[in-house]
Design a protein around this motif. Structure first.
Motif, PDB file in Angstrom:
ATOM      1  N   GLU A  30       0.921  -1.358   0.132  1.00  0.00           N
ATOM      2  CA  GLU A  30       0.020   0.432  -0.303  1.00  0.00           C
ATOM      3  C   GLU A  30       1.206   1.113  -0.145  1.00  0.00           C
ATOM      4  OE1 GLU A  30      -2.476   0.534   3.489  1.00  0.00           O
ATOM      5  OE2 GLU A  30      -2.297   2.471   3.056  1.00  0.00           O
ATOM      6  N   VAL A  31       0.851   2.029  -0.941  1.00  0.00           N
ATOM      7  CA  VAL A  31       1.803   3.214  -0.728  1.00  0.00           C
ATOM      8  C   VAL A  31       1.143   4.387  -1.081  1.00  0.00           C
ATOM      9  CG1 VAL A  31       2.991   4.411  -2.614  1.00  0.00           C
ATOM     10  CG2 VAL A  31       3.221   2.064  -2.906  1.00  0.00           C
ATOM     11  N   VAL A  32       1.842   5.552  -0.253  1.00  0.00           N
ATOM     12  CA  VAL A  32       1.280   6.925  -0.009  1.00  0.00           C
ATOM     13  C   VAL A  32       2.387   7.636  -0.606  1.00  0.00           C
ATOM     14  CG1 VAL A  32       0.158   8.672   1.739  1.00  0.00           C
ATOM     15  CG2 VAL A  32       0.003   5.906   2.030  1.00  0.00           C
ATOM     16  N   THR A  33       1.923   8.675  -1.199  1.00  0.00           N
ATOM     17  CA  THR A  33       3.421   9.314  -1.523  1.00  0.00           C
ATOM     18  C   THR A  33       3.168  10.909  -0.818  1.00  0.00           C
ATOM     19  OG1 THR A  33       1.567  10.254  -3.909  1.00  0.00           O
ATOM     20  CG2 THR A  33       3.345   8.044  -4.012  1.00  0.00           C
ATOM     21  N   ALA A  34       4.299  11.456  -1.190  1.00  0.00           N
ATOM     22  CA  ALA A  34       3.948  13.393  -0.207  1.00  0.00           C
ATOM     23  C   ALA A  34       5.531  14.207  -1.202  1.00  0.00           C
ATOM     24  CB  ALA A  34       4.586  12.576   0.320  1.00  0.00           C
ATOM     25  N   ALA A  35       4.808  15.450  -2.185  1.00  0.00           N
ATOM     26  CA  ALA A  35       5.394  16.091  -2.672  1.00  0.00           C
ATOM     27  C   ALA A  35       6.902  16.722  -1.854  1.00  0.00           C
ATOM     28  CB  ALA A  35       4.745  17.557  -3.216  1.00  0.00           C
ATOM     29  N   ASN A  36       6.874  16.276  -0.314  1.00  0.00           N
ATOM     30  CA  ASN A  36       7.752  16.825  -0.099  1.00  0.00           C
ATOM     31  C   ASN A  36       7.895  16.576   1.793  1.00  0.00           C
ATOM     32  OD1 ASN A  36       6.262  18.635   1.967  1.00  0.00           O
ATOM     33  ND2 ASN A  36       6.407  19.963   0.520  1.00  0.00           N
ATOM     34  N   GLY A  37       9.005  16.611   2.259  1.00  0.00           N
ATOM     35  CA  GLY A  37       9.065  15.825   3.574  1.00  0.00           C
ATOM     36  C   GLY A  37       8.545  16.212   4.787  1.00  0.00           C
ATOM     37  N   GLN A  38       7.980  17.683   4.842  1.00  0.00           N
ATOM     38  CA  GLN A  38       6.747  18.055   5.437  1.00  0.00           C
ATOM     39  C   GLN A  38       5.387  17.735   4.970  1.00  0.00           C
ATOM     40  OE1 GLN A  38       7.593  21.209   7.409  1.00  0.00           O
ATOM     41  NE2 GLN A  38       6.470  20.127   9.187  1.00  0.00           N
ATOM     42  N   LEU A  39       4.435  17.189   4.101  1.00  0.00           N
ATOM     43  CA  LEU A  39       4.183  16.255   4.063  1.00  0.00           C
ATOM     44  C   LEU A  39       4.009  15.434   4.360  1.00  0.00           C
ATOM     45  CD1 LEU A  39       2.883  17.979   0.784  1.00  0.00           C
ATOM     46  CD2 LEU A  39       2.029  18.635   2.621  1.00  0.00           C
ATOM     47  N   GLY A  40       5.331  14.503   4.022  1.00  0.00           N
ATOM     48  CA  GLY A  40       5.505  12.341   4.665  1.00  0.00           C
ATOM     49  C   GLY A  40       5.399  12.867   6.342  1.00  0.00           C
ATOM     50  N   TRP A  41       6.236  13.749   6.379  1.00  0.00           N
ATOM     51  CA  TRP A  41       6.227  13.525   8.003  1.00  0.00           C
ATOM     52  C   TRP A  41       4.529  13.406   8.436  1.00  0.00           C
ATOM     53  CZ3 TRP A  41       8.502  11.879  11.507  1.00  0.00           C
ATOM     54  CH2 TRP A  41       8.193  12.314  13.135  1.00  0.00           C
ATOM     55  N   LYS A  42       3.779  14.105   8.171  1.00  0.00           N
ATOM     56  CA  LYS A  42       2.090  14.626   8.293  1.00  0.00           C
ATOM     57  C   LYS A  42       2.055  13.170   8.147  1.00  0.00           C
ATOM     58  CE  LYS A  42       0.668  19.097   7.799  1.00  0.00           C
ATOM     59  NZ  LYS A  42       0.446  19.545   6.640  1.00  0.00           N
ATOM     60  N   HIS A  43       1.947  11.962   6.806  1.00  0.00           N
ATOM     61  CA  HIS A  43       1.500  10.900   6.648  1.00  0.00           C
ATOM     62  C   HIS A  43       2.148   9.741   7.728  1.00  0.00           C
ATOM     63  CE1 HIS A  43      -0.389  11.608   2.885  1.00  0.00           C
ATOM     64  NE2 HIS A  43       0.443  11.999   2.369  1.00  0.00           N
ATOM     65  N   ILE A  44       3.474   9.984   8.267  1.00  0.00           N
ATOM     66  CA  ILE A  44       4.455   9.070   9.079  1.00  0.00           C
ATOM     67  C   ILE A  44       3.676   9.363  10.361  1.00  0.00           C
ATOM     68  CG2 ILE A  44       6.889   8.832   9.979  1.00  0.00           C
ATOM     69  CD1 ILE A  44       7.423   9.543   6.979  1.00  0.00           C
TER      70      ILE A  44
END
Lengths: 473, 128
Positions: free
Chosen positions: B28-42
């Motif tokens: 299952e993959v979630v994508t993010a365009a930068n670290g900030q957005l990625g951190w939110k998902h993580i």
């Protein structure tokens, strides 16, 4: 003579001793003196009687006195002109001082300046220009016995001067870059040739100025940094292409639509690579002082319309509205059509890239006295103030601006060089974060209009339309 | 239930390619365009693994890893870093400092990436 005799007698008597020999001697002397006196009288008498005897003596005398009068007159005039000449001399001296002061002023400028006459012959050079030219290989004309400098032996300057002399360049100012002749290949000089015109717009001469565009001494670390930046820019699209090609080969993409998508992505990225290579080449040409751009008289409106048309698909996809507002004036400019269109397109696609869906992009063209003014405004994310100065640097990306698929990191550098170096224009940027960015480009209008006509015309014709009217005439 | 993977990269084509490859492999993959957005998902829902680019706006790969290593929930999540930087960084030092599972240099092979992911999660046999 008689005084002399008397003195002799008296001195003899006073001595109280007159020797017989001495007396005889004195007598003989007296006799010879008396004889001489007589001879002289006769001679005078003779000459007087000869003078009276000449019949035209009166005429000669009147001519003589006339001549004396004229002479006197001339002497007076001479005296007057001597005064005038002294004044003139003072005036000339003052002018000579002015010239020395002017020369000193020119010499004190950081730029080297040379003035050519209307035929392109060198008339004046600052000492720094002399030094610069002396070191430039081939700038000394071997056919000239005076060892005169021949500015036009430098190809970049020859082209600039040629364009002004031939009236090809509608502008008064042209710029070219010349690699440093002093062996350091990384320093570049910018040569600017400016036509000097009289009121009737006939050419009086050309001022050529040379300016070192920063001491670009070869910096190994900067070079490495640049190569690394270029490599990075290449790697990014390459990564996408490689990923999709491998996935197609591995059979990961089986769906027909997915396959279509993958090919489209590969196509876009290949295109991006091609553009990157092209941009790098154009930049290298500009930076090496290449002046062989295909400049001709072009209709700016046409270029702007083409640029908008090429960005329209991207805008449509992102649901961005592009409005273009071009004033009534026909703007003929002396431009490399392809490069300029590429530059404007770059600015527009940049605006599209950094503007959220549903946003606005506007292209506006107005005309001032000397320039066409082009504004590209967006309602996008904006550029932080600290980054504004750097956005024209190679591979600079403002923090917070995401790297989208079509960014080459060279776009704005190229835009700025194309506008300033190839078209003698200027580019400015203003921006407010979250409100948008506005790029303002000014490009000199051509063909050149006489300034004094424009000034008098602007009082009777509204300023917005006068340049257009003058252009058409 | 499929392992969840967060992919951060500012290149949409890269996240698209990775997402496609991993999804096909059953993740299952979630994508993010930068670290900030990625951190939110993580932070919201700690994934099984994180794949992140190094150079990104807002928050780069280094920053994201530091955030993860400071948080008890995300401290031990394996991270694979992708970068276009070749010799400019000392990979060994970065790997040790940020406790990275691997560093992959762009242009990378999605096939190798998948193998690395499967190896890291010990799911190689199960998925392939």
């Amino acid at each position: 003579m008689s005084v002399c005799t008397y003195f002799m007698l008296e001195s003899a008597a006073a001595a109280g001793f007159v020797g017989a020999t001495c007396l005889l001697c004195t007598l003989a002397m007296l006799t010879s003196i008396a004889r001489g006196e007589r001879y002289a009288r006769t001679a005078i008498h003779k000459s007087e009687s000869r003078g009276q005897a000449h019949p035209q003596a009166g005429l000669y005398q009147s001519i003589l006195s006339e001549a004396l009068g004229v002479l006197q007159c001339r002497e007076d005039e001479l005296e007057k002109s001597a005064v005038n000449s002294r004044e003139l001399q003072l005036h000339l001296q003052e002018k000579a001082f002015d010239l020395i002061r002017l020369q000193g002023t020119f010499d004190s400028l950081p730029r080297s300046i040379a003035i050519l006459d209307e035929n392109g012959r060198l008339q004046f050079m600052t000492s720094s220009a002399k030094r610069w030219l002396a070191a430039y290989p081939g700038s000394v004309d071997p056919t000239s016995d005076t060892n005169a400098f021949d500015l036009q032996r430098i190809p970049q300057i020859e082209q600039l001067v040629g364009e002004i002399l031939g009236g090809q360049s509608p502008q008064t100012q042209r710029v070219a870059e010349i690699p440093n002749p002093h062996g350091d290949q990384h320093a570049v000089y910018r040569a600017t040739a400016t036509g000097i015109y009289d009121r009737e717009q006939s050419l009086l001469g050309i001022a050529v100025s040379l300016e070192e565009t920063g001491t670009k001494t070869f910096d190994e670390s900067r070079h490495t940094e640049l190569v690394s930046a270029v490599a990075h820019e290449f790697k990014t699209p390459l990564a996408s292409i490689r990923a999709f090609v491998e996935m197609i080969l591995d059979g990961d993409i089986d769906d027909r639509d997915e396959m279509q998508d993958a090919f489209r992505l590969i196509d876009v990225q290949t295109d991006r690579l091609a553009r990157l290579v092209n941009n790098l080449l154009v930049l290298a040409r500009i930076e090496n002082g290449d002046v062989n751009f295909r400049r001709e008289n072009c209709d700016l409106d046409e270029i702007l319309k083409c640029s908008v048309a090429s960005v329209q698909p991207i805008a449509d996809e992102k649901e961005l509205a592009i409005t273009s507002e071009l004033d009534e004036c026909s703007s003929v400019i002396f431009a490399d059509r392809e490069l300029l269109q590429q530059a404007i397109t770059n600015l527009l696609s940049n605006a599209a890239k950094y503007t959220e869906s549903g946003g606005q992009i506007s292209l506006r063209k107005t005309t001032d006295e000397d320039n066409a003014v082009i504004e590209v405004q967006d309602s996008g994310v904006g550029i932080p103030e600290g980054s504004l100065q750097k956005i024209f640097d190679k591979f600079y990306r403002a923090p917070g601006q995401s790297m989208e698929a079509d960014g080459s990191g060279l776009g704005l550098t190229l835009v700025s060089k194309v506008i300033t170096h190839v078209h003698n224009g200027s580019i400015d940027v203003s921006s407010t974060v979250d409100r948008g960015t506005c790029f303002t480009i000014r490009i000199p209008l051509g063909p050149k209009r006489p300034k004094w006509i424009t000034n008098s015309a602007s009082s009777t014709v509204s300023s917005a339309s006068s340049p257009g009217i003058l252009l058409r005439s | 239930m499929a392992d969840r993977i967060v992919v951060c990269d500012d290149e949409p084509f890269i996240t698209h390619a990775i997402s496609l490859k991993l999804t096909k492999a059953g993740f299952e993959v979630v994508t993010a365009a930068n670290g900030q957005l990625g951190w939110k998902h993580i932070e919201q829902d700690p994934p099984a693994l994180v794949i992140t680019d190094l150079q990104m706006p807002e928050l780069d790969g280094f920053g994201l890893c530091r955030l993860m290593r400071q948080n008890d929930q995300t401290r031990n999540i394996p991270v694979i870093m992708l970068t276009a930087k070749g010799f400019e960084i000392d990979h060994q030092q970065v790997m040790e400092e940020l406790k990275l599972t691997a560093v992959m240099i762009k242009p990378f092979s999605p096939r190798e990436l998948l193998e690395l992911v499967q190896h890291s999660l010990g799911t190689a046999a199960a998925v392939s």
